[in-house]
Enzyme design. Structure first.
Site, mmCIF file in Angstrom:
data_model
loop_
_atom_site.group_PDB
_atom_site.id
_atom_site.type_symbol
_atom_site.label_atom_id
_atom_site.label_comp_id
_atom_site.label_asym_id
_atom_site.label_seq_id
_atom_site.Cartn_x
_atom_site.Cartn_y
_atom_site.Cartn_z
ATOM 1 N N ARG A 91 0.856 -1.200 0.000
ATOM 2 C CA ARG A 91 0.000 0.000 0.000
ATOM 3 C C ARG A 91 0.887 1.244 0.000
ATOM 4 O O ARG A 91 0.566 2.255 -0.602
ATOM 5 C CB ARG A 91 -0.950 -0.003 1.213
ATOM 6 C CG ARG A 91 -1.708 1.305 1.344
ATOM 7 C CD ARG A 91 -2.960 1.253 2.212
ATOM 8 N NE ARG A 91 -2.924 0.345 3.322
ATOM 9 C CZ ARG A 91 -2.219 0.557 4.460
ATOM 10 N NH1 ARG A 91 -1.493 1.640 4.621
ATOM 11 N NH2 ARG A 91 -2.245 -0.339 5.415
ATOM 12 N N TYR A 108 -15.792 17.188 -15.486
ATOM 13 C CA TYR A 108 -16.289 15.813 -15.483
ATOM 14 C C TYR A 108 -17.369 15.662 -14.402
ATOM 15 O O TYR A 108 -17.188 16.149 -13.272
ATOM 16 C CB TYR A 108 -15.113 14.856 -15.231
ATOM 17 C CG TYR A 108 -15.549 13.437 -14.977
ATOM 18 C CD1 TYR A 108 -16.373 12.761 -15.879
ATOM 19 C CD2 TYR A 108 -15.146 12.753 -13.832
ATOM 20 C CE1 TYR A 108 -16.786 11.465 -15.641
ATOM 21 C CE2 TYR A 108 -15.552 11.456 -13.585
ATOM 22 C CZ TYR A 108 -16.376 10.811 -14.498
ATOM 23 O OH TYR A 108 -16.798 9.529 -14.260
ATOM 24 N N ASP A 124 -6.449 19.284 -13.762
ATOM 25 C CA ASP A 124 -6.816 17.972 -14.291
ATOM 26 C C ASP A 124 -6.464 18.000 -15.784
ATOM 27 O O ASP A 124 -7.123 18.676 -16.581
ATOM 28 C CB ASP A 124 -8.314 17.732 -14.054
ATOM 29 C CG ASP A 124 -8.772 16.364 -14.554
ATOM 30 O OD1 ASP A 124 -8.100 15.794 -15.438
ATOM 31 O OD2 ASP A 124 -9.817 15.885 -14.079
ATOM 32 N N LYS A 173 -7.455 7.155 -19.326
ATOM 33 C CA LYS A 173 -7.754 7.715 -20.640
ATOM 34 C C LYS A 173 -6.510 7.661 -21.553
ATOM 35 O O LYS A 173 -6.039 6.596 -21.854
ATOM 36 C CB LYS A 173 -8.300 9.130 -20.463
ATOM 37 C CG LYS A 173 -9.413 9.228 -19.397
ATOM 38 C CD LYS A 173 -10.583 8.347 -19.764
ATOM 39 C CE LYS A 173 -11.816 8.461 -18.888
ATOM 40 N NZ LYS A 173 -11.730 8.307 -17.478
#
Ligand code: P1T
Length: 385
Positions: free
Chosen positions: A50, A102, A174, A199
């Site tokens: 992690r 978004y 972003d 993406k």
């Protein structure tokens, strides 16, 4: 590699070295949760996956190299990356966000973070004065998305970064729609760049992953602390797939941009189309900014059929055969979406319509197929309305 490489080499080599164990040229998929220690605390830099994982580290170095940042961080998704960034702030802090973004980003701001006492102001960032007008002593973060999803507005990053510097506010961008090939926000003065690597970066619609790059050591430390504490990290296989995708980012983006330009022009000249949103047009309201801050205009296009008619939009997206009707974007294959009912359904109708996301809007993610097949496909579907 010590030498600073040009972008089209950094996609392949940035932050990458043959693996130390056996000289593996590709980063091994370290499918392990934990690492042997000789004595408590005596280990080789990795304790628990992690916190760190060597495959993830390779990807984190790669995004840092591509964004000209010092540090990279990888997350389980773009939303997990955004969640981590926003968790740096405290109840009572204020955020200024771009108003056209978004749907999931709008949703996490309004339905998750407002619940925890953060106040978010949504502003049309094409107008820098409107951003400046919202700044007060509680403002801690300016959240930019450019080009915006799905209206393809372009926000001028430099003056917003200057505003952030002047008022000690963190500016995050972003960069999902542009990818670091088209635009590098840290170079323009932003503090944080974030990606839905799902993406263009991963590029093959086979992975969900988020990436962040920063220059500032203290900022990196804060983000890494939340990354480890909250634990929204990607597995090594997804990191490997993203690294593999990144190796062809530059050639894919070139083709996405060429195909995007051809399709935007085809749509604009089509009498059955009302309006096409694409920043490469000289009459796009932010064309000058786009030209200055982006290398090219990419493969994202939105458009309205004549009259903005929703029934016509539905008929078009149902009739496409080469384009697939699906959420997401940035893969090698072309996708079509209906933002009002799909990616932006979580934004109330009256809110989304204010920024132009009307029911009849269609969004295209133009892939890297032969552009003639894409044009013929759109042509046959549009001829049915
Ligand atoms: O899906 P995920 O990897 O969690 O990324 C979220 C996200 C963040 N920012 C932008 C600009 C995005 O477009 C997305 C995801 N967008 C879609 C799934 C979409 O079809 O628009």
């Amino acid at each position: 590699m010590d030498k600073k490489l040009r972008f089209n080499s950094a996609t392949i080599h940035g932050g990458q070295e043959p693996d130390k164990a056996y000289g593996s040229v590709m980063p091994p998929i370290y499918q392990t949760s934990t690492y042997a220690q000789k004595s408590p605390g005596d280990h080789q830099g990795y304790e628990y996956s992690r916190t760190h994982n060597p495959t993830r580290s390779a990807l984190e170095r790669s995004i840092a190299a591509l964004e000209n940042g010092k540090h990279g961080l990888a997350f389980a998704s773009g939303m997990a990356a955004m969640d981590t960034i926003v968790k740096m702030f405290d109840p009572g802090d204020e955020i200024i966000s771009v108003n056209d973004l978004y749907g999931g980003s709008y949703r996490i701001f309004t339905q998750i973070f407002e619940k925890y006492g953060l106040k978010i102001h949504f502003v049309d960032m094409q107008n820098i004065d409107a951003v400046a007008a919202q700044i007060n002593k509680k403002t801690k973060l300016i959240w930019v998305e450019t080009p915006t999803n799905p209206m393809m507005n372009v926000v001028d990053i430099k003056p917003i970064a200057s505003l952030g510097k002047a008022h000690d506010i963190i500016v995050a961008v972003d960069n999902t729609f542009a990818s670091p090939y088209l635009q590098q926000p840290l170079e323009l003065g932003a503090d944080i760049v974030m990606h839905s690597a799902t993406k263009y970066l991963a590029g093959h619609s086979d992975t969900v992953l988020g990436l962040v790059a920063v220059n500032d050591d203290a900022l990196h430390e804060k983000l890494a602390f939340i990354q480890n504490s909250s634990g929204a990290v990607p597995g090594p296989m997804d990191c490997f797939l993203t690294l593999r995708g990144i190796k062809t980012l530059h050639i894919r983006m070139q083709r996405h941009s060429e195909n995007g330009a051809a399709i935007a022009t085809f749509l604009k000249e089509n009498p059955k189309i009302e309006k096409v949103y694409w920043p490469g047009f000289s009459d796009h309201p932010n064309h000058k900014v786009a030209k200055a801050q982006m290398k090219s205009f990419g493969g994202m296009i939105s458009f309205l059929p004549k009259g903005g008619d929703n029934a016509k939009a539905i008929k078009i997206v149902e009739s496409l055969k080469v384009f697939t009707l699906a959420e997401s974007l940035g893969g090698v294959e072309s996708l079509a979406g209906h933002p009002a009912s799909m990616t932006h359904a979580s934004i109330p109708k009256e809110v989304r319509e204010k920024s132009g996301v009307v029911d009849g809007l269609i969004r295209l993610s133009v892939g890297i197929e032969d552009v003639q097949d894409l044009i013929e496909d759109l042509d046959q579907a549009i001829n049915l309305i």
